[in-house]
Scaffold this motif. Structure first.
Motif, PDB file in Angstrom:
ATOM      1  N   PRO A  89      -0.384  -7.693   3.992  1.00  0.00           N
ATOM      2  CA  PRO A  89      -1.542  -7.053   4.626  1.00  0.00           C
ATOM      3  C   PRO A  89      -2.275  -8.004   5.559  1.00  0.00           C
ATOM      4  O   PRO A  89      -2.187  -9.222   5.417  1.00  0.00           O
ATOM      5  CB  PRO A  89      -2.434  -6.689   3.432  1.00  0.00           C
ATOM      6  N   GLN A  90      -3.006  -7.440   6.517  1.00  0.00           N
ATOM      7  CA  GLN A  90      -3.830  -8.236   7.420  1.00  0.00           C
ATOM      8  C   GLN A  90      -5.229  -8.348   6.819  1.00  0.00           C
ATOM      9  O   GLN A  90      -6.086  -7.513   7.073  1.00  0.00           O
ATOM     10  CB  GLN A  90      -3.903  -7.590   8.803  1.00  0.00           C
ATOM     11  N   ASP A 148      -4.606 -12.464  11.499  1.00  0.00           N
ATOM     12  CA  ASP A 148      -3.286 -11.966  11.132  1.00  0.00           C
ATOM     13  C   ASP A 148      -2.597 -11.228  12.266  1.00  0.00           C
ATOM     14  O   ASP A 148      -1.386 -11.074  12.262  1.00  0.00           O
ATOM     15  CB  ASP A 148      -3.378 -11.034   9.912  1.00  0.00           C
ATOM     16  N   SER A 149      -3.343 -10.729  13.226  1.00  0.00           N
ATOM     17  CA  SER A 149      -2.740  -9.984  14.321  1.00  0.00           C
ATOM     18  C   SER A 149      -1.821 -10.860  15.159  1.00  0.00           C
ATOM     19  O   SER A 149      -0.954 -10.366  15.870  1.00  0.00           O
ATOM     20  CB  SER A 149      -3.832  -9.387  15.216  1.00  0.00           C
ATOM     21  N   GLN A 196       4.134  -9.623  10.124  1.00  0.00           N
ATOM     22  CA  GLN A 196       3.827  -9.098   8.798  1.00  0.00           C
ATOM     23  C   GLN A 196       5.058  -8.486   8.139  1.00  0.00           C
ATOM     24  O   GLN A 196       5.086  -8.301   6.941  1.00  0.00           O
ATOM     25  CB  GLN A 196       2.734  -8.023   8.907  1.00  0.00           C
ATOM     26  N   ASP A 197       6.062  -8.180   8.929  1.00  0.00           N
ATOM     27  CA  ASP A 197       7.259  -7.503   8.455  1.00  0.00           C
ATOM     28  C   ASP A 197       8.427  -8.480   8.585  1.00  0.00           C
ATOM     29  O   ASP A 197       8.696  -9.002   9.669  1.00  0.00           O
ATOM     30  CB  ASP A 197       7.473  -6.261   9.319  1.00  0.00           C
ATOM     31  N   GLU A 255       4.369   3.816   6.457  1.00  0.00           N
ATOM     32  CA  GLU A 255       3.803   3.600   7.790  1.00  0.00           C
ATOM     33  C   GLU A 255       2.362   3.096   7.689  1.00  0.00           C
ATOM     34  O   GLU A 255       1.553   3.623   6.931  1.00  0.00           O
ATOM     35  CB  GLU A 255       3.838   4.916   8.591  1.00  0.00           C
ATOM     36  N   GLY A 256       2.073   2.067   8.450  1.00  0.00           N
ATOM     37  CA  GLY A 256       0.716   1.538   8.509  1.00  0.00           C
ATOM     38  C   GLY A 256       0.350   0.596   7.388  1.00  0.00           C
ATOM     39  O   GLY A 256      -0.767   0.073   7.364  1.00  0.00           O
ATOM     40  N   ASN A 271       1.205  -2.449   6.802  1.00  0.00           N
ATOM     41  CA  ASN A 271       0.906  -3.819   7.235  1.00  0.00           C
ATOM     42  C   ASN A 271      -0.372  -3.914   8.054  1.00  0.00           C
ATOM     43  O   ASN A 271      -0.777  -5.007   8.453  1.00  0.00           O
ATOM     44  CB  ASN A 271       2.084  -4.393   8.033  1.00  0.00           C
ATOM     45  N   ARG A 272      -1.031  -2.788   8.303  1.00  0.00           N
ATOM     46  CA  ARG A 272      -2.289  -2.820   9.063  1.00  0.00           C
ATOM     47  C   ARG A 272      -3.514  -2.678   8.158  1.00  0.00           C
ATOM     48  O   ARG A 272      -4.640  -2.645   8.640  1.00  0.00           O
ATOM     49  CB  ARG A 272      -2.289  -1.712  10.130  1.00  0.00           C
ATOM     50  N   LEU A 273      -3.267  -2.596   6.853  1.00  0.00           N
ATOM     51  CA  LEU A 273      -4.384  -2.454   5.924  1.00  0.00           C
ATOM     52  C   LEU A 273      -5.133  -3.778   5.786  1.00  0.00           C
ATOM     53  O   LEU A 273      -4.532  -4.848   5.756  1.00  0.00           O
ATOM     54  CB  LEU A 273      -3.875  -2.001   4.555  1.00  0.00           C
ATOM     55  N   HIS A 274      -6.449  -3.710   5.693  1.00  0.00           N
ATOM     56  CA  HIS A 274      -7.281  -4.909   5.577  1.00  0.00           C
ATOM     57  C   HIS A 274      -7.831  -5.097   4.166  1.00  0.00           C
ATOM     58  O   HIS A 274      -8.399  -6.137   3.865  1.00  0.00           O
ATOM     59  CB  HIS A 274      -8.461  -4.829   6.563  1.00  0.00           C
TER      60      HIS A 274
END
Length: 506
Positions: free
Chosen positions: A146-147, A152-153, A157-158, A179-180, A182-185
């Motif tokens: 996770p970010q 992290d951007s 992440q993958d 989906e999504g 790896n964009r969770l904070h």
């Protein structure tokens, strides 16, 4: 699905065949790789500054660490043209290291360096299909992190982002990848969403992670949130599988009855945690990752080799022994330990990565290399000079039965050490006494304790400690899935973090 797996094996076969041919002649293979990397160095601004004109000048290239190269790498956020003085090749992206100590390091990635990782994966995957478990579904979970902080951007992440486009495209249909995710904070939301995805992946065959503790954290979350997860998965899982989620100790191998492989670190500090996975997943192949760093792929686990072979056709290796002498790959001796100096295709030349290896045996004329830990990991509060290898041996000498996580951390005020454990059979007081006696085998530690410079060691035990430590490291710049838990920390522990540990221990 089996015919598709066989097709995949055929696609990988030429790469695997070339690699095995390279293992037959490590000297000429390494000479060729050195020449190719030196040509890149000569064409770079860094090489011109060093006045390197041919491979004959190689010994004039300085052996460096990251700090020495940092001015040549610069700040990735300030690079507008994606070009740096270390390589003539454009930079695709920068990957942040998740090192166990020190400042964040940004490693530049070129297309050639990505191909090195891609080649390593192809050889590994071919060996698994040819010599490993008989895969039938191909369903794979590859580590996603996770970010949890803004930087992290800039980072991958993958795990599949390390691979070439065609291979990512080929593997995508087999992935368990919400989906999504790896964009969770939020760490709690990440664990919840990943738990739902894994529980619904009935045909899951492969779990590929870095640190075993990453998987342990998520198994623990599932175990502690059974009722919530069961309610949310009503109608999305079979009744029999939902029933497994209601048991006091979830039978993981029944929950994922198709699971055949867990790929993770299993050497040095990760050995205990990998051992824990082996007890939780009997019958599943728990295979070590080999030596794989953000900077470069170094070794590949091969079933046929019964060990870890170096990625000798992509990375040029030099090895320093304890006397300071340098050796080429083909000159290594069985049973000896060395520190790695590597040169790779992304702009790192004669880079002292700090990893230490031991030669276990030879496979097809090439030495197999076992990761032994970091070189010169020392904690020194008051002159006690505790070395990682000594601490590792000291902890092995005391009764830590039932423990899968252990880390010795220094405390600055008053100076002393705390041993962090996830579980133990003995009481903290007994373990602390045994620890003090074992550490006192070191002359410097014993003198510091005798003089009152060091207070007696303490022991904190809680199954929440690994996760608290991981989340703290994520918030200070590490990538969750790639965190390496130290058996010996070299910097005094953060006061706020120490209070968190003590609160869950009490």
């Amino acid at each position: 699905m089996r015919p598709i797996i066989q097709l995949f094996e055929q696609l990988l076969a030429p790469t695997a065949r070339r690699f095995h041919q390279a293992l037959d002649d490590p000297k000429s293979t390494q000479t060729s790789v050195q020449r190719e990397i030196c040509d890149r160095l000569i064409a770079s601004e860094y090489g011109k500054a060093l006045k390197i004109r041919s491979v004959a000048d190689w010994q004039r290239v300085p052996i460096v660490d990251y700090d020495a190269l940092a001015p040549w790498i610069g700040n990735p956020q300030h690079h507008k043209h994606r070009q740096i003085p270390l390589t003539p090749e454009p930079i695709l992206f920068y990957e942040r290291t998740s090192g166990s100590s020190g400042a964040v390091k940004w490693i530049p990635y070129t297309q050639s360096l990505r191909r090195s990782f891609n080649q390593m994966f192809c050889v590994w995957a071919h060996d698994l299909i040819a010599h490993g478990p008989k895969f039938s579904t191909g369903k794979l979970y590859a580590c996603i992190s996770p970010q949890l902080n803004a930087s992290d951007s800039q980072s991958l992440q993958d795990d599949l982002d390390y691979l070439d486009g065609w291979l990512r495209w080929f593997l995508r249909p087999w992935l368990v990848m919400p989906e999504g995710l790896n964009r969770l904070h939020d760490a709690h939301l990440f664990k919840h969403q990943l738990a739902l995805a894994l529980l619904q992946a009935e045909k899951l065959e492969i779990i590929s992670i870095w640190s075993p503790s990453f998987l342990q954290v998520h198994l623990k979350y599932i175990q502690e949130n059974q009722e919530l997860l069961r309610a949310e998965l009503q109608g999305r899982m079979s009744r029999d599988r939902l029933q497994l989620l209601s048991e006091d100790n979830i039978p993981w191998t029944q929950l994922w009855s198709n699971l055949k492989l867990i790929s993770c670190w299993d050497s040095a500090n990760a050995a205990d945690q990998a051992k824990g996975l082996r007890s939780q997943f009997p019958g599943v192949l728990i295979q070590g990752k080999g030596l794989l760093a953000t900077e470069a792929p170094m070794t590949i686990p091969l079933i046929a080799a019964q060990g870890y072979v170096p990625v000798l056709d992509e990375v040029f290796f030099e090895f320093e022994d304890d006397t300071g002498s340098l050796h080429d790959l083909h000159e290594l001796s069985i049973g000896q330990e060395y520190t790695i100096i590597l040169s790779q295709k992304g702009g790192l030349y004669r880079y002292q990565i700090g990893d230490r290896i031991r030669v276990t045996h030879f496979y097809r004329n090439t030495p197999c290399l076992e990761f032994r830990g970091r070189h010169q990991v020392i904690s020194d509060l008051v002159g006690e000079k505790l070395h990682e290898t000594f601490v590792h041996n000291a902890l092995n000498s005391i009764n830590l039965q039932g423990t899968h996580f252990k880390s010795l951390v220094p405390v600055a005020n008053p100076p002393h050490y705390i041993l962090l454990l996830d579980s133990a059979i003995e009481t903290p007081e007994i373990i602390a006494q045994q620890l003090d006696k074992a550490l006192s085998q070191s002359h410097h530690y014993y003198r510091a304790r005798s003089l009152g410079q060091l207070a007696p060691p303490q022991v904190l035990i809680s199954n929440q400690i690994p996760e608290i430590l991981a989340l703290h490291r994520v918030c200070t710049g590490s990538i969750w899935g790639g965190i390496k838990h130290q058996i010996l920390a070299t910097s005094p522990i953060n006061t706020e973090l120490l209070q968190k540990f003590k609160s869950v221990d009490s």
